[in-house]
Design a protein around this motif. Structure first.
Motif, short mmCIF file in Angstrom:
data_model
loop_
_atom_site.label_atom_id
_atom_site.label_comp_id
_atom_site.label_asym_id
_atom_site.label_seq_id
_atom_site.Cartn_x
_atom_site.Cartn_y
_atom_site.Cartn_z
N VAL A 86 -1.43 16.71 -45.87
CA VAL A 86 -1.83 15.44 -46.10
C VAL A 86 -2.19 15.34 -47.33
O VAL A 86 -1.73 14.19 -48.15
N TYR A 87 -2.96 16.00 -48.03
CA TYR A 87 -3.50 15.98 -49.22
C TYR A 87 -2.48 16.23 -50.21
O TYR A 87 -2.29 15.41 -51.29
N ALA A 88 -1.61 17.04 -50.16
CA ALA A 88 -0.39 17.38 -50.86
C ALA A 88 0.56 16.25 -51.00
O ALA A 88 1.09 15.97 -52.09
N LEU A 89 0.75 15.75 -50.09
CA LEU A 89 1.71 14.73 -49.74
C LEU A 89 1.04 13.47 -50.69
O LEU A 89 1.74 12.72 -51.41
N HIS A 90 -0.19 13.19 -50.45
CA HIS A 90 -0.94 12.11 -51.13
C HIS A 90 -0.74 12.33 -52.79
O HIS A 90 -0.55 11.16 -53.33
N PHE A 91 -1.05 13.39 -53.35
CA PHE A 91 -1.10 13.56 -54.55
C PHE A 91 0.39 13.49 -55.12
O PHE A 91 0.60 13.15 -56.25
N LEU A 92 1.41 14.18 -54.21
CA LEU A 92 2.86 13.67 -54.82
C LEU A 92 3.10 12.28 -54.71
O LEU A 92 3.79 11.91 -55.72
N CYS A 93 2.38 11.44 -53.78
CA CYS A 93 2.82 9.91 -53.66
C CYS A 93 2.03 9.36 -54.83
O CYS A 93 2.65 8.61 -55.56
N GLN A 94 1.05 9.90 -55.44
CA GLN A 94 0.36 9.34 -56.51
C GLN A 94 1.23 9.75 -57.82
O GLN A 94 1.20 8.96 -58.65
N ALA A 95 1.57 10.81 -58.04
CA ALA A 95 2.51 11.14 -59.03
C ALA A 95 3.71 10.41 -59.19
O ALA A 95 4.25 9.84 -60.40
N ILE A 96 4.22 9.92 -58.06
CA ILE A 96 5.66 9.19 -57.84
C ILE A 96 4.94 7.75 -58.36
O ILE A 96 5.76 7.05 -59.06
N ALA A 97 4.09 7.13 -57.92
CA ALA A 97 3.54 5.86 -58.11
C ALA A 97 3.32 5.86 -59.55
O ALA A 97 3.60 4.79 -60.32
N VAL A 98 2.86 6.88 -60.28
CA VAL A 98 2.53 6.63 -61.81
C VAL A 98 4.02 6.51 -62.25
O VAL A 98 4.28 5.78 -63.49
N LEU A 99 5.09 7.22 -62.09
CA LEU A 99 6.41 7.19 -62.48
C LEU A 99 6.95 5.79 -62.43
O LEU A 99 7.60 5.23 -63.25
N VAL A 100 6.60 5.32 -60.98
CA VAL A 100 7.31 4.00 -60.57
C VAL A 100 6.79 2.76 -61.83
O VAL A 100 7.48 1.96 -62.12
N ARG A 101 5.38 2.97 -62.11
CA ARG A 101 4.61 2.06 -62.89
C ARG A 101 5.05 2.01 -64.00
O ARG A 101 5.34 1.08 -64.79
N ARG A 102 5.40 3.28 -64.57
CA ARG A 102 5.70 3.48 -65.88
C ARG A 102 7.21 2.82 -66.22
O ARG A 102 7.61 2.23 -67.20
N THR A 103 8.15 3.00 -65.34
CA THR A 103 9.59 2.35 -65.30
C THR A 103 9.48 1.04 -65.38
O THR A 103 10.28 0.37 -65.60
N ARG A 104 8.36 0.43 -64.49
CA ARG A 104 8.52 -0.87 -64.07
C ARG A 104 7.42 -1.86 -65.36
O ARG A 104 6.97 -2.57 -65.23
#
Length: 695
Positions: free
Chosen positions: A108-126
């Motif tokens: 659960v925590y590993a997926l949370h950190f993966l989701c957070q990393a993707i969120a950072v990438l999404v915010r940068r692209t947007r």
């Protein structure tokens, strides 16, 4: 000294934090001592409190983040203590049954950190290098923002998606049934995995917006197509948008193609309803795209640290309009000499610059009037209704700490008390939006004044408008919101707002003006004519309050100069320590005003002169001072303002022609930052940094 209202709130906040720490302590002690009911109850209570504070008191939890006890650490600690407690529960084998639960929880925590990393990438692209409004930016492949829970709220996401896992583990601890923990952790894994996958779709080509290079190419093409001529440049803090908003109607009425250039991303939504294209360029390196455009001149309603950056563009002429004129020294800032011209309302400001001797040549001062004062209604004589409406609109304390800047601290409560003692007075209190931002005493005095007015209003009674009046306000507000597109879903980001705030419909400006006027009329009609009001609604401008007032009480500020357009009676509070004679001599705007001392002893006589105009000693002086401060009424101010803009644009054309002649004749000129080499220098700087030093 903190106000009494803040103390209970701080006590509640401290109690909430202590309760949270107590829950962790009880959970740990219960787990170590094998007291299952204790640690289960404490863990459930801690999770519930964390969820509550996350939604209702996020600023309180941010204090814990500053000491490295953020939501991730708290939730991880909570779950680890639960696993520790499971070791003491009979029937749960550490390796055969608890180990799989631990692995699932870690997933659960590993997926949370993966989701957070993707969120950072999404915010940068947007996050594009420019933000627009009233511009068709569909070529940038704009789309709706991802769910806020996934992209921008990691704390909410972890707590929400961890609820099944934590709940299941607690049920296992209480009953010894491992299936509950397996179901709970499995559900959390599914939620985290589904959320991560859904968020990752915003990185696919179908939802991915234009790159930085593509966006800058689009900006150049849009500028070439729109061909702007006159722009208003503005940079400032969250509470300074009013300085730009007061010039919107004037800018839209000028000849040519107007444009609004901003530097802060948040300011795009702070600008009020307008059809003028808005372009926000946060980085100075990208701003030099304006140099190769058709833009000829910029209007500057305020000085800021970023103003010097745009002054480096040699092809654009710059005029300082200020956001208001007063007799304060800040109206004659030496920075004004950096502009090509300084536009003022009338002869008084010209004299002010001449006497200040700050380096502004008299030939560079242009009298243009104040075009935005047209909505202010003229004086009609004695008050017609049963109440005399008094507008108390003090200015803020300023940056220099001069006690004479604002009357709020030394005289505000006395003025308000004297006005409230008169049963025939209806008081409108409109404090400056920056009151208390520098001096805490000013903020405390403002709160005490509001409390006095609220208490006095509660003591009054009488007939009130019916429910249909309140419904009319709501209806007019909804119509205004619809026209201005200011109502976004909570998860909308910059790109989604850019998509929704594209090119406005034809004729929208006139519809917005009509809707604004209708809303203001409905707003005032929803209150009884005898009720005191504290006016802090951002949408309700100071000019609307002017039209309600029979008398203004203010400080030495631009509010007085603008109010003088109506030629209504006004008074100025003298908290400067000067005698009345010296006060009038020092500040020309006071020459046609009644002067109030800090004890407000002159309020009764002032009200008497308003109710009986034959006792008004300053009527003729106001008409004379109006012409001195604001200039002649013929030709109209807007005509003079537009003529000044046309003339400055002509000077810009002459300068560009001269530069072109130099180039065609082979005479070397200094390389500008708008050329390819110059842009490279602007991006890297002479010292290798990414941002150039300001001039």
């Amino acid at each position: 000294m903190p106000s009494a209202g803040l103390i209970p709130r701080r006590v509640k906040q401290l109690a909430a934090l202590l309760t949270l720490f107590a829950a962790f302590t009880a959970q740990l002690v219960g787990a170590l001592l094998a007291q299952v009911p204790v640690f289960v109850t404490a863990a459930a209570a801690g999770l519930a409190l964390d969820l509550y504070l996350r939604h209702r008191q996020p600023r309180l939890l941010s204090m814990l983040s500053r000491v490295r006890f953020d939501v991730t650490v708290r939730q991880l600690l909570r779950d680890m203590i639960i696993l520790l407690g499971l070791l003491r529960v009979e029937g749960v084998h550490p390796l055969r049954e608890q180990a799989p639960l631990t692995v699932a929880l870690l997933l659960v925590y590993a997926l949370h950190f993966l989701c957070q990393a993707i969120a950072v990438l999404v915010r940068r692209t947007r996050t594009l290098p420019v933000v627009t409004r009233n511009i068709d930016a569909s070529a940038l492949r704009l789309c709706a923002a991802p769910p806020r829970l996934l992209a921008r709220r990691p704390g909410h996401r972890l707590l929400t998606f961890s609820v099944p896992a934590t709940t299941g583990l607690l049920v296992t601890a209480a009953t010894g049934d491992v299936r509950a923990g397996a179901v709970g952790t499995g559900l959390s894994v599914l939620l985290m995995a589904a959320g991560t996958f859904h968020l990752a779709t915003w990185l696919l080509p179908g939802k991915r917006p234009a790159s930085q290079e593509q966006t800058l190419e689009w900006l150049d093409s849009w500028l070439a197509e729109y061909r702007p001529t006159v722009a208003m440049y503005f940079s400032g803090g969250t509470s300074s948008a009013y300085q730009a908003n007061m010039w919107l109607s004037t800018l839209s009425a000028l000849d040519g193609k107007p444009l609004i250039v901003l530097r802060e991303r948040f300011m795009v939504q702070k600008i009020q309803a307008t059809d003028v294209p808005i372009l926000c360029i946060p980085r100075v390196a990208h701003m030099f795209a304006l140099e190769s455009s058709t833009l000829k001149m910029m209007l500057h309603p305020a000085n800021s640290g970023k103003t010097s950056q745009v002054l480096r563009i040699p092809s654009i002429k710059h005029a300082f309009t200020n956001h208001g004129e007063s007799d304060k020294l800040s109206s004659c800032n030496p920075y004004a000499k950096a502009y090509d011209e300084v536009w003022v309302a009338g002869p008084a400001a010209r004299e002010r610059y001449r006497q200040a001797e700050i380096g502004v040549d008299d030939k560079d001062v242009v009298e243009v009037g104040r075009p935005q004062l047209a909505p202010i209604q003229p004086w009609k004589g004695a008050p017609e209704g049963p109440c005399t409406t008094v507008l108390y609109a003090p200015t803020w304390e300023g940056w220099d700490g001069n006690p004479g800047n604002t009357s709020v601290v030394l005289a505000g409560e006395n003025i308000v008390r004297a006005l409230l003692e008169d049963e025939g007075v209806r008081l409108l209190y409109k404090p400056h939006p920056m009151t208390g931002s520098v001096d805490p005493e000013a903020g405390a005095a403002d709160r005490r004044i509001r409390a006095m007015i609220t208490e006095a209003a509660a003591r009054r009674s009488g007939p009130r408008p019916g429910l249909e009046a309140v419904a009319e306000v709501a209806r007019r507000k909804a119509e205004l919101d619809r026209l201005t597109s200011s109502d976004f879903r909570p998860g909308a980001d910059e790109l989604e707002r850019m998509m929704l705030q594209s090119t406005p419909e034809e004729g929208r400006a006139a519809l917005v003006a009509e809707a604004q006027e209708a809303w203001e009329e409905a707003y005032w009609a929803s209150f009884p004519a005898w009720e005191h009001q504290i006016v802090v609604t951002p949408r309700l401008g100071i000019y609307s309050c002017f039209n309600q007032a029979d008398l203004l009480i203010s400080d030495v500020s631009s509010v007085v100069s603008d109010y003088l357009h109506s030629e209504k009676p006004y008074a100025v509070a003298n908290t400067s320590g000067l005698t009345e004679e010296d006060f009038r001599a020092t500040f020309p705007t006071v020459r046609a005003a009644a002067v109030l001392t800090p004890d407000a002893s002159g309020v009764p006589e002032l009200l008497e002169s308003v109710r009986h105009p034959e006792k008004d000693l300053y009527k003729a002086a106001r008409a004379e001072l109006k012409a001195h401060l604001l200039g002649p009424s013929d030709p109209p101010s807007l005509v003079r303002f537009n003529a000044a803009a046309v003339a400055l644009c002509a000077e810009a054309d002459e300068r560009r022609a001269l530069m072109t002649a130099h180039l065609t004749q082979g005479i070397p000129i200094q390389r500008g930052p708008g050329s390819p080499a110059g842009r490279q220098e602007a991006q890297t700087g002479t010292d290798g940094s990414r941002e150039p030093a300001t001039a």
